[in-house]
Scaffold this active site. Structure first.
Site, PDB file in Angstrom:
ATOM      1  N   GLY A  71       0.816  -1.209   0.000  1.00 55.48           N
ATOM      2  CA  GLY A  71       0.000   0.000   0.000  1.00 55.48           C
ATOM      3  C   GLY A  71       0.852   1.262   0.000  1.00 55.48           C
ATOM      4  CG  ASN A 151      -4.656   3.803   9.671  1.00 51.93           C
ATOM      5  OD1 ASN A 151      -5.000   4.818   9.046  1.00 51.93           O
ATOM      6  ND2 ASN A 151      -3.566   3.772  10.409  1.00 51.93           N
ATOM      7  CD  GLN A 179      -6.724  -0.528   7.668  1.00 53.56           C
ATOM      8  OE1 GLN A 179      -7.513  -1.458   7.894  1.00 53.56           O
ATOM      9  NE2 GLN A 179      -5.448  -0.600   7.996  1.00 53.56           N
ATOM     10  CB  SER A 199      -2.250  -2.995   1.330  1.00 57.69           C
ATOM     11  OG  SER A 199      -1.279  -3.807   1.939  1.00 57.69           O
ATOM     12  N   GLY A 200      -2.447  -6.085  -0.121  1.00 54.54           N
ATOM     13  CA  GLY A 200      -2.837  -7.484   0.026  1.00 54.54           C
ATOM     14  C   GLY A 200      -2.989  -7.951   1.461  1.00 54.54           C
ATOM     15  CG  HIS A 201      -0.294  -6.628   4.783  1.00 54.61           C
ATOM     16  ND1 HIS A 201      -0.318  -6.295   6.122  1.00 54.61           N
ATOM     17  CD2 HIS A 201       0.096  -5.522   4.128  1.00 54.61           C
ATOM     18  CE1 HIS A 201       0.073  -5.031   6.254  1.00 54.61           C
ATOM     19  NE2 HIS A 201       0.324  -4.536   5.065  1.00 54.61           N
ATOM     20  CB  THR A 237      10.525  -9.633 -12.189  1.00 49.53           C
ATOM     21  OG1 THR A 237      11.533  -9.333 -13.154  1.00 49.53           O
ATOM     22  CG2 THR A 237       9.888 -10.974 -12.507  1.00 49.53           C
ATOM     23  CB  CYS A 327       3.322   2.248  10.861  1.00 53.16           C
ATOM     24  SG  CYS A 327       2.098   1.430   9.883  1.00 53.16           S
TER      25      CYS A 327
END
Ligand SMILES: Cc1ncc(COP(=O)(O)O)c(C=O)c1O
Length: 404
Positions: A71, A151, A179, A199-201, A237, A327
């Site tokens: 993200g 968040n 979020q 964001s994936g996680h 990649t 964070c």
């Protein structure tokens, strides 16, 4: 001891189906999607399938999806890439005081390079006043960046209305939806956003993968220079396993959106009602209107105690929550979001976030409600602030507590 994880806004476990789908891309399907031979062709299809899955989830076209590493990268790319492409037009950005550091610190860095940034304030509940936004627009404004949902508090911002303002003034609109996606419906057409970050996680995919929606025709300068991947928009990649995981996680979240909302919201409401009923001298942070908050998030300040000591004590029962955002924890500064909402400093220090997820079960909420009141009381009994009698006219904390 059974672990209870209530920190889904920090990160979420990878869903078992997602992990299964990813594994072949670490083994037999190891090819580089840019290669023309069989190994490349084998994975190229999976890359495009994942792009379709992400696009369908937010009502975009596959060509509008660019895969990135997280993200934070998406937010940096949206903001810096826009300003790079629009520098002939202007140098003014409008954002808010409650953005994630991925946006705030990007804007601060750009200020050092000569860009002008307006940070819109929020009220005590963390809400924006859209009149302030319209007043802040100048002929130099090239970008509005407002998060879809916060968040820390879970506040959901009026993205469709902001999108309409941005369109009215022909200003590009970026939203950090890290979020929001998976928790509330996200539709880039309805919201009229030009750039949107995932964001994936945060939604059951692994760490290290994300995506940015770039509306067709939106010019951007690249953040990374190098190869021509992602139609020249992001060199490097692709993280094939992560991307396949993100695609499936989006498809699953889309299919479960409604049932997730109702289930997780019922559990969060139960937790919120229980905390209000069982623990005195607390302050709920964020909007009191639960419909305008993410269904999984509860942020509450427990007067007289430190959020960090509460976290450590809950951890002894296996309960994982958070103070401030992951964070920023580790820093002694109270969170900038609490500061922006003018939460009194000792209450800001005690702010604690519980964020639930699809795996949360009712027994876990019962356990938290069993443990939390006594834990808070034990910490209060040790707190000099609590024992000061709560009556002093000269003590800021006493006065604040009288008011909440
Ligand atoms: C609102 C918001 N934006 C951006 C990010 C950064 O995402 P990532 O950890 O994928 O870099 C986070 C992570 O907590 C977030 O909550």
């Amino acid at each position: 001891m059974k672990h209870i994880y209530l920190d889904y806004n920090a990160t979420s476990p990878v869903r078992p189906e997602v992990l299964e789908a990813m594994l072949p891309f670490y083994r037999e399907q190891f090819g580089n999607p840019s290669s023309v031979h069989w190994a490349g062709r084998q994975v190229g299809g999976a890359l495009e399938k994942a792009r379709e899955q992400v696009a369908a989830f937010i009502n975009a076209s596959p060509a509008e999806i660019v895969f990135v590493s997280c993200g934070s990268e998406g937010d940096n790319m949206a903001i810096k890439g826009s300003l790079g492409a629009l520098k002939e037009k202007g140098n003014h950005i409008i954002t808010t005081t409650v953005e994630h550091p991925a946006v705030l610190e990007t804007c601060q860095a750009l200020e050092k390079e000569g860009f002008d940034v307006t940070y819109l304030p929020v009220d005590k509940d963390g809400q924006l006043n859209l009149d302030d936004m319209e007043k802040a627009i100048t002929e130099k404004t090239v970008l509005i960046s407002v998060m879809w949902a916060n968040n820390e508090t879970g506040n959901i911002y009026p993205i469709e209305e902001i999108g309409a303002i941005a369109r009215k003034y022909n200003i590009r609109f970026h939203t950090d939806a890290v979020q929001a996606v998976g928790k509330v419906p996200v539709d880039v057409q309805k919201a009229k956003v030009d750039l949107l970050v995932i964001s994936g996680h945060k939604l059951g995919a692994p760490k290290g993968v994300g995506a940015i929606y770039v509306r067709r025709g939106t010019r951007m300068t690249p953040l990374l220079h190098g190869g021509h991947q992602e139609r020249n928009r992001r060199a490097g990649t692709q993280n094939m396993a992560g991307i396949v995981g993100l695609g499936l996680a989006c498809e699953m979240a889309g299919a479960e959106q409604e049932s997730y909302y109702h289930r997780v919201r019922a559990l969060r409401d139960k937790l919120e009602d229980g905390v209000v009923a069982l623990v005195p001298d607390i302050k709920l942070n964020g909007t009191p209107n639960r419909d305008q908050r993410l269904p999984n998030t509860l942020n509450v300040s427990f007067a007289y105690i430190e959020g960090e000591s509460l976290l450590l004590n809950l951890d002894m029962y296996g309960i994982a929550a958070s103070s401030g955002s992951a964070c920023t924890s580790g820093s002694l500064e109270p969170s900038h979001v609490m500061g922006a909402m003018c939460v009194e400093v000792t209450l800001a220090h005690s702010s604690t976030r519980f964020s639930l997820g699809p795996e949360t079960v009712p027994a876990e909420i019962d356990k938290v409600l069993e443990v939390l009141p006594a834990t808070v009381q034990r910490l209060r009994d040790m707190s000099p602030l609590y024992n000061c009698g709560r009556t002093s006219d000269n003590c800021e904390t006493c006065q604040t507590i009288k008011r909440i």
